[in-house]
Structure formats: structure tokens, C-alpha cells
Design a protein around this motif. Structure first.
Motif, PDB file in Angstrom:
ATOM      1  N   VAL A  42       0.843  -1.205   0.000  1.00 28.16           N
ATOM      2  CA  VAL A  42       0.000   0.000   0.000  1.00 28.16           C
ATOM      3  C   VAL A  42       0.872   1.246   0.000  1.00 28.16           C
ATOM      4  O   VAL A  42       1.846   1.333   0.763  1.00 28.16           O
ATOM      5  N   ILE A  43       0.515   2.220  -0.836  1.00 28.00           N
ATOM      6  CA  ILE A  43       1.151   3.528  -0.794  1.00 28.00           C
ATOM      7  C   ILE A  43       0.121   4.526  -0.244  1.00 28.00           C
ATOM      8  O   ILE A  43      -1.020   4.573  -0.701  1.00 28.00           O
ATOM      9  N   LYS A  44       0.513   5.283   0.774  1.00 31.97           N
ATOM     10  CA  LYS A  44      -0.390   6.208   1.452  1.00 31.97           C
ATOM     11  C   LYS A  44      -0.217   7.617   0.877  1.00 31.97           C
ATOM     12  O   LYS A  44       0.903   8.138   0.844  1.00 31.97           O
ATOM     13  N   VAL A  45      -1.335   8.211   0.471  1.00 32.44           N
ATOM     14  CA  VAL A  45      -1.303   9.494  -0.238  1.00 32.44           C
ATOM     15  C   VAL A  45      -2.206  10.522   0.436  1.00 32.44           C
ATOM     16  O   VAL A  45      -3.386  10.257   0.679  1.00 32.44           O
ATOM     17  N   ALA A  46      -1.666  11.695   0.720  1.00 36.47           N
ATOM     18  CA  ALA A  46      -2.467  12.817   1.220  1.00 36.47           C
ATOM     19  C   ALA A  46      -2.975  13.624   0.029  1.00 36.47           C
ATOM     20  O   ALA A  46      -2.214  13.928  -0.901  1.00 36.47           O
ATOM     21  N   THR A  47      -4.252  13.949   0.042  1.00 37.68           N
ATOM     22  CA  THR A  47      -4.870  14.707  -1.038  1.00 37.68           C
ATOM     23  C   THR A  47      -6.077  15.449  -0.468  1.00 37.68           C
ATOM     24  O   THR A  47      -6.688  14.972   0.501  1.00 37.68           O
ATOM     25  N   PRO A  48      -6.452  16.619  -1.010  1.00 37.18           N
ATOM     26  CA  PRO A  48      -7.542  17.381  -0.384  1.00 37.18           C
ATOM     27  C   PRO A  48      -8.931  16.790  -0.570  1.00 37.18           C
ATOM     28  O   PRO A  48      -9.772  16.874   0.317  1.00 37.18           O
ATOM     29  N   GLY A  49      -9.201  16.215  -1.772  1.00 37.57           N
ATOM     30  CA  GLY A  49     -10.541  15.694  -2.044  1.00 37.57           C
ATOM     31  C   GLY A  49     -11.565  16.789  -2.292  1.00 37.57           C
ATOM     32  O   GLY A  49     -12.751  16.511  -2.447  1.00 37.57           O
ATOM     33  N   THR A  50     -11.106  18.053  -2.344  1.00 36.53           N
ATOM     34  CA  THR A  50     -12.020  19.186  -2.538  1.00 36.53           C
ATOM     35  C   THR A  50     -11.595  20.071  -3.703  1.00 36.53           C
ATOM     36  O   THR A  50     -12.188  21.125  -3.930  1.00 36.53           O
ATOM     37  N   TYR A  51     -10.551  19.668  -4.429  1.00 37.23           N
ATOM     38  CA  TYR A  51      -9.964  20.545  -5.450  1.00 37.23           C
ATOM     39  C   TYR A  51     -10.247  20.002  -6.851  1.00 37.23           C
ATOM     40  O   TYR A  51      -9.531  19.155  -7.364  1.00 37.23           O
ATOM     41  N   TRP A  52     -11.306  20.491  -7.438  1.00 36.41           N
ATOM     42  CA  TRP A  52     -11.705  20.080  -8.784  1.00 36.41           C
ATOM     43  C   TRP A  52     -10.817  20.783  -9.812  1.00 36.41           C
ATOM     44  O   TRP A  52     -10.512  21.964  -9.663  1.00 36.41           O
TER      45      TRP A  52
END
Length: 287
Positions: A42-52
Motif C-alpha cells: 500500500v502507498i499512502k497518499v495525502a490529497t484534499p478531495g475538494t480541489y476540482w
């Protein structure tokens, strides 16, 4: 005889210690970041989820976007799964720092400061900077040299390069914590803020998509600060970067990344710099 036995015992003890010392050196070898990912699968990724359109939730509440599809393909080619953690800007950098995530994506510009502190991937997107303003001209921001930013209210997430640039040009900063894009647009339209400095192509798409809901918004005329976007990784070792960089380059060469760019940016190929980008004004906000 006693001296001989003592010498033999001392020699034997020394050999045992040397053997143990060699074994400890082997076992003490640190596991690289990539080896940990490979072992976990597994590679763990931080991302906002709010940036279209790079990292957002679709109508089915599924996390998707340009960067998400890019990472899913990278993980597929690496033979691992992706675990996304939807985090705010500052929290994402902190998570890279403390090792709770392996990398961070959020349309992040490749800058000298970030290169010094982190491992950055090769660029996967080239762009220029722009701004959203009120269409009726009441934002008062039109000049190509950006000299009219002083005293205007700039909207953005705290700590981003765009907000650092706005501060450098004398704007008043109004900050948000990982809120959805419509909050930013509503505040510009109602006058709480005057403009939103950010990625030009992302903003242009969003303004067009939200035109019915926010009719008094438009893209400002000025373009500035050409950018290139990269993934941010911890600088503890280069093992993950050495795995990711060749795959990004491979995806550019085989057309996969161009297809993703055209899918999410209305046919634009952002895998290469915009023509004339080298002639745009550049503001150094690092000092």
C-alpha cells in the motif's frame, strides 16, 4: 599451559564478538521507504478531495480527478494499492514530514524551497497562474503587471504559494481550511473577498462549470508565474522517487498522461509548458 588456554579463550571470544558484530550490522540496515510500501502492498497518499478537477468527489461520492487517476495508474504499474487520506494543506505537509503518508498531491508547484526540503517527482503538469474576479469589474484587478493587487482581499488556503505571492504584492489575505470551491466563489461574488489567485486552467474550468450559480464571476485578464506541478515526498531516502519518476515519464511517452489531461482539462495537453509562458511576469515571493 594456562597462558595458552587463556590466549585461546580470548581469541575465541574475539571471533564470537566479531561474528555477532557482523550480524548486527546486517540486521541494522534500515528499510527504505519503497521497501516498506512494497512489504505493506500500500502507498499512502495525502490529497484534499475538494480541489476540482484534480482531486474531488463525483456524483457517486467517489474520489476521482486528474491526480487521483494518475496515482491509481502509478500504483497499478508499481503493483501496490493506494490509500488516500483527505487532509488540509498544512496537515498534508506535516503528514509527509512525520511519515504517516508517503506522498502529497494537491496541484503543488515545484519550487526551490520545496526541492530543498522534500523529494519532488518529475513534473506531471505544466501550467500558469491566474485569478478569479468579479465579472462586473468591481474587484478592481486588471493590470497585466499585477500592480493593482495591493489592498485587495485575496482568498486561499493558508501557506500556499499563491497566498505568499498575494502577500508579497500587498494583498490582504483571507484564509480558508480545506473548504469546497463554491465557498470561495460565493465570497468573491458577495464581496467578502476580491479575487482568488490560483492555477489558471483549473480556475477557468471551474468558473465555466459554475457560471449559472455564480454569474458575476470571470477569469482575470492577467496570467503570471508559469508553474510545474510535482508530487511531494519525504527526503529520508530517494527510493520512492526512483520508482515514481520513471513511471511518470513512461506515462508521458505512451500518451496516458496526455489523455488524462485532455479528459480533465477540456482537451488541453498540460504535459508540456504553454506557448509563450516564458514571457509572462514572474513574482519572486520566496523572500
Amino acid at each position: 599451559m594456562l597462558k595458552k588456554l587463556s590466549a585461546l579463550f580470548t581469541l575465541g571470544l574475539s571471533l564470537v564478538l566479531v561474528a555477532c558484530s557482523g550480524k548486527s550490522a546486517d540486521t541494522a540496515k534500515e528499510t527504505t521507504q519503497w521497501e516498506k510500501i512494497e512489504q505493506a502492498g500500500v502507498i499512502k497518499v495525502a490529497t484534499p478531495g475538494t480541489y476540482w478537477p484534480t482531486s474531488f468527489h463525483n456524483d457517486k461520492d467517489e474520489l476521482t480527478g486528474y491526480e487521483i487517476e494518475l496515482l491509481n495508474e502509478i500504483a497499478k504499474r508499481l503493483g501496490v494499492k493506494v490509500e488516500y487520506q483527505e487532509l488540509a494543506f498544512a496537515e498534508s505537509f506535516a503528514s509527509v514530514d512525520n511519515g504517516s503518508v508517503d506522498l502529497f498531491v494537491n496541484n503543488l508547484d515545484s519550487t526551490p524551497e520545496r526541492e530543498e526540503k522534500y523529494n519532488l517527482s518529475v513534473p506531471y503538469k505544466y501550467s500558469v497562474s491566474g485569478m478569479i474576479v468579479r465579472a462586473d469589474g468591481s474587484s478592481g484587478i486588471e493590470k497585466a503587471d499585477l500592480s493593482d493587487w495591493k489592498g485587495k482581499k485575496a482568498a486561499g488556503e493558508a501557506g500556499t504559494n499563491f497566498m505568499k505571492l498575494a502577500e508579497k504584492l500587498g494583498a490582504e489575505l483571507v484564509t480558508y481550511d480545506n473548504v469546497s470551491g463554491d465557498v470561495y466563489l460565493r465570497d468573491v461574488e458577495n464581496g467578502r473577498t476580491d479575487f482568488i489567485p490560483n492555477d489558471y486552467y483549473t480556475q477557468a474550468l471551474y468558473v465555466e462549470m459554475m457560471k449559472e450559480q455564480f454569474p458575476n464571476l470571470a477569469m482575470g485578464k492577467a496570467k503570471y508565474n508559469p508553474t510545474k506541478q510535482a508530487m511531494v515526498m519525504n527526503k529520508a531516502d530517494n527510493s520512492l522517487k526512483q520508482k515514481i519518476d520513471p513511471i511518470i515519464e513512461e506515462m508521458i511517452a505512451d500518451g496516458t498522461l496526455k489523455a488524462l489531461s485532455e479528459k480533465y482539462y477540456s482537451g488541453a495537453d498540460l504535459t508540456k509548458p504553454e506557448e509563450g509562458a516564458d514571457k509572462l511576469p514572474v513574482v519572486d515571493f520566496s523572500k
